[in-house]
Structure formats: C-alpha cells, structure tokens
Design a protein around this motif. Structure first.
Motif, PDB file in Angstrom:
ATOM      1  N   PRO A 285      -6.391   3.570  13.647  1.00 38.09           N
ATOM      2  CA  PRO A 285      -5.603   4.588  12.793  1.00 38.09           C
ATOM      3  C   PRO A 285      -6.377   4.988  11.584  1.00 38.09           C
ATOM      4  O   PRO A 285      -7.316   4.035  11.148  1.00 38.09           O
ATOM      5  CB  PRO A 285      -4.498   3.818  12.485  1.00 38.09           C
ATOM      6  CG  PRO A 285      -4.585   2.451  12.738  1.00 38.09           C
ATOM      7  CD  PRO A 285      -5.836   2.566  13.675  1.00 38.09           C
ATOM      8  N   CYS A 286      -6.335   5.977  11.045  1.00 35.51           N
ATOM      9  CA  CYS A 286      -6.846   6.253   9.421  1.00 35.51           C
ATOM     10  C   CYS A 286      -6.100   5.686   8.391  1.00 35.51           C
ATOM     11  O   CYS A 286      -4.931   5.877   8.356  1.00 35.51           O
ATOM     12  CB  CYS A 286      -6.987   7.561   9.448  1.00 35.51           C
ATOM     13  SG  CYS A 286      -8.280   8.370  10.540  1.00 35.51           S
ATOM     14  N   TYR A 287      -6.612   5.314   7.352  1.00 35.04           N
ATOM     15  CA  TYR A 287      -5.964   4.901   6.071  1.00 35.04           C
ATOM     16  C   TYR A 287      -6.713   5.409   4.960  1.00 35.04           C
ATOM     17  O   TYR A 287      -7.632   5.737   4.970  1.00 35.04           O
ATOM     18  CB  TYR A 287      -5.890   3.200   5.812  1.00 35.04           C
ATOM     19  CG  TYR A 287      -5.271   2.395   7.223  1.00 35.04           C
ATOM     20  CD1 TYR A 287      -3.865   2.207   6.823  1.00 35.04           C
ATOM     21  CD2 TYR A 287      -5.876   1.997   8.274  1.00 35.04           C
ATOM     22  CE1 TYR A 287      -3.254   1.596   7.835  1.00 35.04           C
ATOM     23  CE2 TYR A 287      -5.222   1.415   9.238  1.00 35.04           C
ATOM     24  CZ  TYR A 287      -3.882   1.151   9.105  1.00 35.04           C
ATOM     25  OH  TYR A 287      -3.235   0.736   9.971  1.00 35.04           O
ATOM     26  N   LEU A 288      -5.675   5.688   3.914  1.00 39.44           N
ATOM     27  CA  LEU A 288      -6.628   6.205   2.647  1.00 39.44           C
ATOM     28  C   LEU A 288      -6.111   5.232   1.686  1.00 39.44           C
ATOM     29  O   LEU A 288      -4.939   4.468   1.491  1.00 39.44           O
ATOM     30  CB  LEU A 288      -6.097   7.538   2.519  1.00 39.44           C
ATOM     31  CG  LEU A 288      -4.434   7.836   2.348  1.00 39.44           C
ATOM     32  CD1 LEU A 288      -3.872   7.739   1.229  1.00 39.44           C
ATOM     33  CD2 LEU A 288      -4.125   9.226   2.992  1.00 39.44           C
TER      34      LEU A 288
ATOM     35  N   LEU B  78      -0.188  15.056   0.732  1.00 39.74           N
ATOM     36  CA  LEU B  78      -0.730  15.600   2.048  1.00 39.74           C
ATOM     37  C   LEU B  78      -0.189  14.825   3.323  1.00 39.74           C
ATOM     38  O   LEU B  78       0.013  15.708   4.235  1.00 39.74           O
ATOM     39  CB  LEU B  78      -2.210  15.897   2.101  1.00 39.74           C
ATOM     40  CG  LEU B  78      -3.062  16.236   3.188  1.00 39.74           C
ATOM     41  CD1 LEU B  78      -2.530  17.747   3.553  1.00 39.74           C
ATOM     42  CD2 LEU B  78      -4.455  16.356   3.029  1.00 39.74           C
ATOM     43  N   ALA B  79      -0.286  13.812   3.183  1.00 40.90           N
ATOM     44  CA  ALA B  79      -0.023  12.801   4.380  1.00 40.90           C
ATOM     45  C   ALA B  79       1.576  13.105   4.630  1.00 40.90           C
ATOM     46  O   ALA B  79       2.258  13.239   5.659  1.00 40.90           O
ATOM     47  CB  ALA B  79       0.080  11.107   4.123  1.00 40.90           C
TER      48      ALA B  79
ATOM     49  N   PRO C 262      -5.010   0.139   1.061  1.00 36.46           N
ATOM     50  CA  PRO C 262      -4.936   1.346   1.841  1.00 36.46           C
ATOM     51  C   PRO C 262      -3.740   1.676   2.271  1.00 36.46           C
ATOM     52  O   PRO C 262      -2.608   0.827   2.581  1.00 36.46           O
ATOM     53  CB  PRO C 262      -5.840   1.499   2.738  1.00 36.46           C
ATOM     54  CG  PRO C 262      -5.870  -0.086   3.021  1.00 36.46           C
ATOM     55  CD  PRO C 262      -5.839  -0.843   1.639  1.00 36.46           C
ATOM     56  N   ALA C 263      -3.256   2.985   2.336  1.00 38.43           N
ATOM     57  CA  ALA C 263      -1.972   3.389   3.046  1.00 38.43           C
ATOM     58  C   ALA C 263      -2.307   4.309   4.459  1.00 38.43           C
ATOM     59  O   ALA C 263      -3.299   4.921   4.467  1.00 38.43           O
ATOM     60  CB  ALA C 263      -1.199   4.356   2.100  1.00 38.43           C
ATOM     61  N   TYR C 264      -1.363   4.311   5.227  1.00 37.92           N
ATOM     62  CA  TYR C 264      -1.968   4.728   6.682  1.00 37.92           C
ATOM     63  C   TYR C 264      -1.884   6.607   6.358  1.00 37.92           C
ATOM     64  O   TYR C 264      -0.713   6.972   5.695  1.00 37.92           O
ATOM     65  CB  TYR C 264      -0.577   4.506   7.472  1.00 37.92           C
ATOM     66  CG  TYR C 264      -0.621   4.974   8.865  1.00 37.92           C
ATOM     67  CD1 TYR C 264      -1.702   4.720  10.029  1.00 37.92           C
ATOM     68  CD2 TYR C 264       0.223   6.419   9.184  1.00 37.92           C
ATOM     69  CE1 TYR C 264      -1.569   5.216  11.134  1.00 37.92           C
ATOM     70  CE2 TYR C 264       0.110   6.864  10.482  1.00 37.92           C
ATOM     71  CZ  TYR C 264      -0.858   6.370  11.398  1.00 37.92           C
ATOM     72  OH  TYR C 264      -0.973   7.040  12.681  1.00 37.92           O
TER      73      TYR C 264
ATOM     74  N   ALA D 202       0.788  -1.176  -0.239  1.00 36.89           N
ATOM     75  CA  ALA D 202      -0.116  -0.008   0.141  1.00 36.89           C
ATOM     76  C   ALA D 202       0.934   1.368  -0.225  1.00 36.89           C
ATOM     77  O   ALA D 202       0.525   2.046  -0.687  1.00 36.89           O
ATOM     78  CB  ALA D 202      -0.894  -0.009   1.212  1.00 36.89           C
ATOM     79  N   ALA D 203       2.043   1.085   0.750  1.00 35.84           N
ATOM     80  CA  ALA D 203       2.683   2.448   0.938  1.00 35.84           C
ATOM     81  C   ALA D 203       3.515   2.473  -0.419  1.00 35.84           C
ATOM     82  O   ALA D 203       3.685   3.889  -0.877  1.00 35.84           O
ATOM     83  CB  ALA D 203       3.811   2.379   2.137  1.00 35.84           C
TER      84      ALA D 203
END
Length: 114
Positions: free
Chosen positions: A29-32, A43-44, A16-18, A9-10
């Motif tokens: 935690p939030c993932y996108l 943005l992250a 998803p990514a953290y 993901a990263a």
C-alpha cells in the motif's frame, strides 16, 4: 507499522497515513506524510469518496442486470460486470482497512492511560 502508529498518523499526530489508491507494483500500500489537513489528505478523502460512489453506482447497475425479467447479457458483458465489481470491492476493502486503522484499539488506549 502498528495500529497505534497508524491511528496517530491518521489523526495527524505523527508518521505516515494510508493513501487510497492502487498498491505499488510489488503489492504494497501507499502511505503519505501529512498532518491530516493538507492537500494530500483532502485528495485522499476525495479519492475514497469517488471510489465508494462508483462502487454504489456499479452495484445498482448489477442489481438491475440481475433483476427478474431483465434482459440477459452476453458472456462478455457479464465478465465485464464481474471484473468491475471485483475492482469496486477491492477499492471498498482498501477504504475499510484504511478507516479501520484509524480507530483506536481500546486495549492499547487503556494500557497507555494505566
């Protein structure tokens, strides 16, 4: 979510990514979902840089306050400083966890190539 999925993901491979930021109200935690190159990824990365920069500034302030010969603060000021340091440490640990999850596990990589 396993280490490999988080790494993929990263790296923008799938899933998803953290997202660095406060956790959800229930503490998760939030993932996108991103390819690693879009607006949300940028943005992250910016949020992580700001969080770490603010932590560095706060640590410098704390060192000055605690230096020999520095003016003693009131209990309220020390409590404020301790609270901000705890927040900065929480952010730094989140960033470290996020970045650590992007590091491939050598054992998993070896087993995938075997």
């Amino acid at each position: 979510m396993g280490r490999r999925e988080l790494y993929d993901a990263a790296a923008g491979l799938a899933g998803p990514a953290y997202f660095p930021g406060p956790p959800s109200p229930d503490g998760n935690p939030c993932y996108l979902s991103t390819d690693g190159r879009g607006y949300l990824s940028t943005l992250a990365d910016s949020i992580e840089a700001i969080q770490l920069g603010m932590g560095e500034d706060l640590l410098e302030h704390a060192r000055e306050v605690l230096a020999p010969g520095a003016r003693a603060l009131s209990a309220t000021e020390y409590r404020w400083l301790a609270s901000r340091l705890a927040e900065a440490l929480t952010d730094a640990l989140r960033v470290a966890e996020s970045r650590g999850q992007r590091i491939p596990d050598p054992q998993e990589e070896a087993s995938q190539h075997a």
